[in-house]
Design a protein around this motif. Structure first.
Motif, PDB file in Angstrom:
ATOM      1  N   TYR A   8       0.850  -1.198   0.000  1.00  0.00           N
ATOM      2  CA  TYR A   8       0.000   0.000   0.000  1.00  0.00           C
ATOM      3  C   TYR A   8       0.886   1.248   0.000  1.00  0.00           C
ATOM      4  N   THR A   9       2.017   1.172   0.696  1.00  0.00           N
ATOM      5  CA  THR A   9       2.973   2.281   0.683  1.00  0.00           C
ATOM      6  C   THR A   9       3.451   2.551  -0.735  1.00  0.00           C
ATOM      7  N   ARG A  10       3.787   1.516  -1.467  1.00  0.00           N
ATOM      8  CA  ARG A  10       4.246   1.700  -2.849  1.00  0.00           C
ATOM      9  C   ARG A  10       3.119   2.245  -3.732  1.00  0.00           C
ATOM     10  N   PHE A  11       1.897   1.806  -3.459  1.00  0.00           N
ATOM     11  CA  PHE A  11       0.757   2.320  -4.206  1.00  0.00           C
ATOM     12  C   PHE A  11       0.563   3.809  -3.930  1.00  0.00           C
ATOM     13  N   ARG A  12       0.716   4.208  -2.667  1.00  0.00           N
ATOM     14  CA  ARG A  12       0.602   5.628  -2.320  1.00  0.00           C
ATOM     15  C   ARG A  12       1.710   6.446  -2.982  1.00  0.00           C
ATOM     16  N   MET A  13       2.899   5.873  -3.057  1.00  0.00           N
ATOM     17  CA  MET A  13       3.989   6.579  -3.736  1.00  0.00           C
ATOM     18  C   MET A  13       3.684   6.730  -5.223  1.00  0.00           C
ATOM     19  N   LEU A  14       3.054   5.714  -5.809  1.00  0.00           N
ATOM     20  CA  LEU A  14       2.663   5.814  -7.216  1.00  0.00           C
ATOM     21  C   LEU A  14       1.679   6.957  -7.403  1.00  0.00           C
ATOM     22  N   ASP A  15       0.756   7.104  -6.487  1.00  0.00           N
ATOM     23  CA  ASP A  15      -0.204   8.216  -6.527  1.00  0.00           C
ATOM     24  C   ASP A  15       0.524   9.556  -6.453  1.00  0.00           C
ATOM     25  N   ARG A  59      -7.256   4.800 -10.599  1.00  0.00           N
ATOM     26  CA  ARG A  59      -7.982   3.652 -11.144  1.00  0.00           C
ATOM     27  C   ARG A  59      -8.024   3.656 -12.676  1.00  0.00           C
ATOM     28  N   GLY A  60      -8.261   4.808 -13.274  1.00  0.00           N
ATOM     29  CA  GLY A  60      -8.373   4.872 -14.723  1.00  0.00           C
ATOM     30  C   GLY A  60      -7.066   4.652 -15.463  1.00  0.00           C
ATOM     31  N   ARG A  61      -5.946   4.780 -14.770  1.00  0.00           N
ATOM     32  CA  ARG A  61      -4.640   4.667 -15.434  1.00  0.00           C
ATOM     33  C   ARG A  61      -3.991   3.299 -15.232  1.00  0.00           C
ATOM     34  N   ILE A  62      -4.497   2.551 -14.259  1.00  0.00           N
ATOM     35  CA  ILE A  62      -3.824   1.299 -13.899  1.00  0.00           C
ATOM     36  C   ILE A  62      -3.910   0.268 -15.008  1.00  0.00           C
ATOM     37  N   SER A  63      -5.080   0.102 -15.612  1.00  0.00           N
ATOM     38  CA  SER A  63      -5.262  -0.957 -16.604  1.00  0.00           C
ATOM     39  C   SER A  63      -4.484  -0.701 -17.889  1.00  0.00           C
ATOM     40  N   GLU A  64      -4.024   0.523 -18.071  1.00  0.00           N
ATOM     41  CA  GLU A  64      -3.278   0.826 -19.294  1.00  0.00           C
ATOM     42  C   GLU A  64      -1.838   1.245 -18.985  1.00  0.00           C
ATOM     43  N   GLU A  65      -1.697   2.426 -18.439  1.00  0.00           N
ATOM     44  CA  GLU A  65      -0.367   3.003 -18.245  1.00  0.00           C
ATOM     45  C   GLU A  65       0.495   2.223 -17.264  1.00  0.00           C
ATOM     46  N   PHE A  66      -0.132   1.725 -16.189  1.00  0.00           N
ATOM     47  CA  PHE A  66       0.635   1.042 -15.138  1.00  0.00           C
ATOM     48  C   PHE A  66       0.273  -0.436 -15.021  1.00  0.00           C
ATOM     49  N   ALA A  67      -0.247  -0.997 -16.088  1.00  0.00           N
ATOM     50  CA  ALA A  67      -0.681  -2.394 -16.047  1.00  0.00           C
ATOM     51  C   ALA A  67       0.457  -3.338 -15.656  1.00  0.00           C
ATOM     52  N   PHE A  70       1.085  -4.336 -11.883  1.00  0.00           N
ATOM     53  CA  PHE A  70       0.095  -5.054 -11.091  1.00  0.00           C
ATOM     54  C   PHE A  70      -0.034  -6.516 -11.502  1.00  0.00           C
ATOM     55  N   VAL A  71      -0.384  -7.327 -10.513  1.00  0.00           N
ATOM     56  CA  VAL A  71      -0.615  -8.744 -10.762  1.00  0.00           C
ATOM     57  C   VAL A  71      -1.805  -8.901 -11.710  1.00  0.00           C
ATOM     58  N   ARG A  72      -2.866  -8.149 -11.453  1.00  0.00           N
ATOM     59  CA  ARG A  72      -4.057  -8.144 -12.293  1.00  0.00           C
ATOM     60  C   ARG A  72      -4.719  -6.763 -12.178  1.00  0.00           C
ATOM     61  N   PRO A  73      -5.400  -6.350 -13.212  1.00  0.00           N
ATOM     62  CA  PRO A  73      -6.019  -5.014 -13.187  1.00  0.00           C
ATOM     63  C   PRO A  73      -7.181  -4.965 -12.214  1.00  0.00           C
TER      64      PRO A  73
END
Length: 233
Positions: free
Chosen positions: A160-167, A212-220, A223-226
């Motif tokens: 979650y820390t890494r996810f927050r850093m991505l944000d 959320r809108g960028r994960i499935s494309e730009e940062f796919a 992630f393990v799965r979108p």
């Protein structure tokens, strides 16, 4: 000067790589070849492997024997559950804290917010803002003598820390996060938990909603799965 021991070498490697993994200097899925790390730190394989094992145990590193070692991928569903738990726990802490919150603690919050504002005016590294952000939330846990609970939450939030850093890095969300903090503090000052609780939820889910809108494309590839459509937030 005495040469470093294997143990101190391993600790240095561990702390350095851990910081780079958490700050996304090493991105999810990015390879970390053992021989390259050995060359970088000028050490044998033993301290590197020890450091790798610790990072793997924390969920920051994935080691595939005889294949590859890379920064662990993020799991959106797992992160969502961590946030769900965090909302529940932190809501309870804030509800209890509001009953007896004193002026000293309020001043600690004000001081933290001023530090955030100063960082926003400069060119501070994202990890610096993240650290001050986290220290703000720690204030109300500390006020209730729930420091162990806060440390437990932090210990199991590495992804979650890494996810927050991505944000913070991808969305450049420091200003938005700061504004959310101001809203939280306003509700805290008013001792208005009915207003504070939804603000806290919105704040903790903020990165998920922004990304959320960028994960499935730009940062796919991170992630393990979108994420599944229609998730919480």
């Amino acid at each position: 000067m005495k040469p470093e021991t294997g143990a101190s070498n391993s600790e240095t490697i561990y702390q350095t790589l851990r910081g780079e993994l958490l700050s996304l200097a090493v991105k999810p899925g990015q390879p970390l070849p053992e021989n390259e790390v050995c060359t970088r730190f000028g050490v044998s394989r033993t301290p590197v492997r020890t450091a790798f094992q610790r990072l793997q145990a924390e969920g920051l590193l994935t080691i595939e024997p005889y294949k590859s070692t890379y920064a662990s991928l993020l799991d959106f569903e797992d992160i969502e559950q961590r946030i769900y738990l965090r909302v529940a726990v932190e809501s309870a802490v804030l509800k209890d804290a509001l009953e007896t919150l004193d002026r000293l603690t309020e001043e600690k919050i004000r001081y933290n917010l001023r530090r955030q504002a100063v960082l926003l005016c400069g060119e501070a590294a994202p990890q610096d803002f993240y650290r001050i952000d986290s220290s703000l939330h720690a204030i109300w846990f500390h006020f209730l003598h729930k420091d162990s609970l806060w440390q437990t939450i932090q210990q199991f939030e590495v992804n979650y820390t890494r996810f927050r850093m991505l944000d913070i890095v991808a969305e450049k969300s420091c200003a938005a996060i700061y504004e959310e903090h101001l809203g939280l503090f306003s509700a805290i000052q008013a001792r208005n938990f009915a207003r504070l609780q939804p603000l806290l939820r919105e704040h903790l889910y903020g990165g998920m909603n922004r990304l959320r809108g960028r994960i499935s494309e730009e940062f796919a590839d991170y992630f393990v799965r979108p994420p599944q459509p229609g998730g919480n937030g």
